[in-house]
Write a protein that holds these residues in place. Structure first.
Motif, PDB file in Angstrom:
ATOM      1  N   ASP A 267       0.702  -1.116   0.001  1.00 40.38           N
ATOM      2  CA  ASP A 267       0.416  -0.343  -0.066  1.00 40.38           C
ATOM      3  C   ASP A 267       0.695   1.639  -0.268  1.00 40.38           C
ATOM      4  N   PHE A 290      -5.635   6.659  -2.306  1.00 44.50           N
ATOM      5  CA  PHE A 290      -5.624   5.373  -2.000  1.00 44.50           C
ATOM      6  C   PHE A 290      -6.667   4.849  -1.138  1.00 44.50           C
ATOM      7  N   GLN A 294      -9.862   3.331  -1.472  1.00 41.52           N
ATOM      8  CA  GLN A 294     -10.251   1.539  -0.760  1.00 41.52           C
ATOM      9  C   GLN A 294     -10.963   1.522   0.090  1.00 41.52           C
TER      10      GLN A 294
END
Length: 356
Positions: A267, A290, A294
């Motif tokens: 990640d 991100f 997610q």
């Protein structure tokens, strides 16, 4: 611009985006109520600092390390073990920090002195081996770390959700221990990012960039490259350990899956690439995009799939099915790398230069 160490965004679009993200995070407990929104905002703060510390290595020195989650885990476990063993008090928090931060720095120093004298690939392999060994060790030492189950603990009374600091009657918004914990994390992460911004814009940071571009030439100019690379590795480890400690305080738990998993390392790499290597602002942008994807991409896809089915479209409901959210997250990453090879921050800055 002194708070930004003489390195402003240099792009109106980037400045607006950063201001919007920071303002949203600063007001998150009041603007975005709910446990999930608070968890997402906290994760963005922690990972922004964590990604910035990793970018100090990858973006400014060109060194690929796989031990960053190990330093992150050291900070988490130090706080968790201290609060579990000594009880929920501030002395335990201080003990965890006093033990965890120097331990992370010493390990980074040992790894750097041992492996940074040779080729970069050797450093990457050494960090991968050490991180894997640390993960096994944390899983096996159940008497200390709790093994696979990890360690749960209680926080000092001031940080507990049941502690009311400002009653709701004052401003119509209650401030409890959970809100205070969030703002401790927010301020700490902001301070770490600003400190790293100062580091990369100092003469030391310029030397790191010189080493990244041509290590042989930097050595020929008289710079001790091993010292600079090792020092950067220690700084990155300290920030990562601090981020891990803050994460443990928020979760009230430290375990292999939340602190030492190799998935966390992946990640971090994705966030660095999305935001842009070699820029501290990219850490904020990459972490925000991100983590939002997610946590909310699956829900957005569910809405889009239902809307496509109601419209009678034959293919889109299947393509947008929530179970395929990982596929679309991967496509988002590929899209960002293809169209923004220098990251989103690099793209915005390049567009600003062309406009001027």
């Amino acid at each position: 611009m002194m708070i930004l160490s003489g390195d402003p965004p240099r792009s109106r679009a980037l400045a607006i985006l950063l201001i919007a993200i920071v303002a949203a995070l600063a007001l998150a407990p009041f603007v975005f109520p709910g446990a999930k929104a608070m968890n997402v905002a906290t994760k963005i703060c922690i990972f922004a600092a964590l990604v910035a510390s990793y970018d100090l290595l990858l973006g400014y020195t060109g060194s690929v390390s796989f031990a960053h989650t190990m330093f992150y885990g050291i900070g988490s476990y130090a706080i968790a073990i201290a609060l579990y063993s000594l009880g929920p008090n501030w002395a335990a928090v201080a003990t965890g920090l006093v033990i965890g931060l120097p331990l992370a720095a010493l390990l980074a120093l040992a790894i750097g002195l041992f492996s940074l004298r040779v080729e970069a690939i050797f450093f990457a392999m050494i960090t991968l081996a050490v991180a894997s060994a640390f993960l096994v060790l944390a899983s096996q030492l159940s008497w200390l770390t709790g093994g696979e189950d990890g360690r749960s603990f209680q926080l000092p009374e001031l940080l507990r959700p049941g502690t009311v600091i400002i009653p709701k009657d004052w401003f119509g918004l209650a401030v409890n221990g959970r809100t205070l914990t969030y703002y401790i994390i927010f301020v700490s992460c902001a301070a770490m990012i600003l400190a790293l911004l100062r580091v990369v814009n100092s003469p030391f940071g310029r030397v790191l960039q010189a080493v990244r571009e041509n290590r042989f030439r930097a050595e020929a100019l008289g710079y001790r490259t091993v010292f600079h690379l090792t020092y950067a590795n220690c700084l990155a480890a300290l920030v990562a350990a601090c981020a891990g400690a803050l994460n443990a305080l928020w979760l009230r738990y430290a375990g292999p899956d939340t602190s030492l998993s190799f998935a966390i390392m992946l990640d971090i790499l994705l966030m660095v690439v999305i935001g842009g290597m070699g820029t501290m602002y990219g850490a904020i942008i990459g972490a925000t995009i991100f983590i939002l994807a997610q946590n909310y991409l699956q829900a957005l896809m569910s809405i889009a799939s239902s809307a496509a089915a109601d419209a009678g479209l034959p293919v889109l409901p299947g393509l947008l099915h929530p179970d395929r959210w990982l596929l679309w997250l991967g496509l988002l990453f590929i899209f960002s790398v293809y169209f923004f090879p220098a990251g989103i921050v690099g793209r915005l800055r390049a567009g600003s230069r062309r406009a001027t």
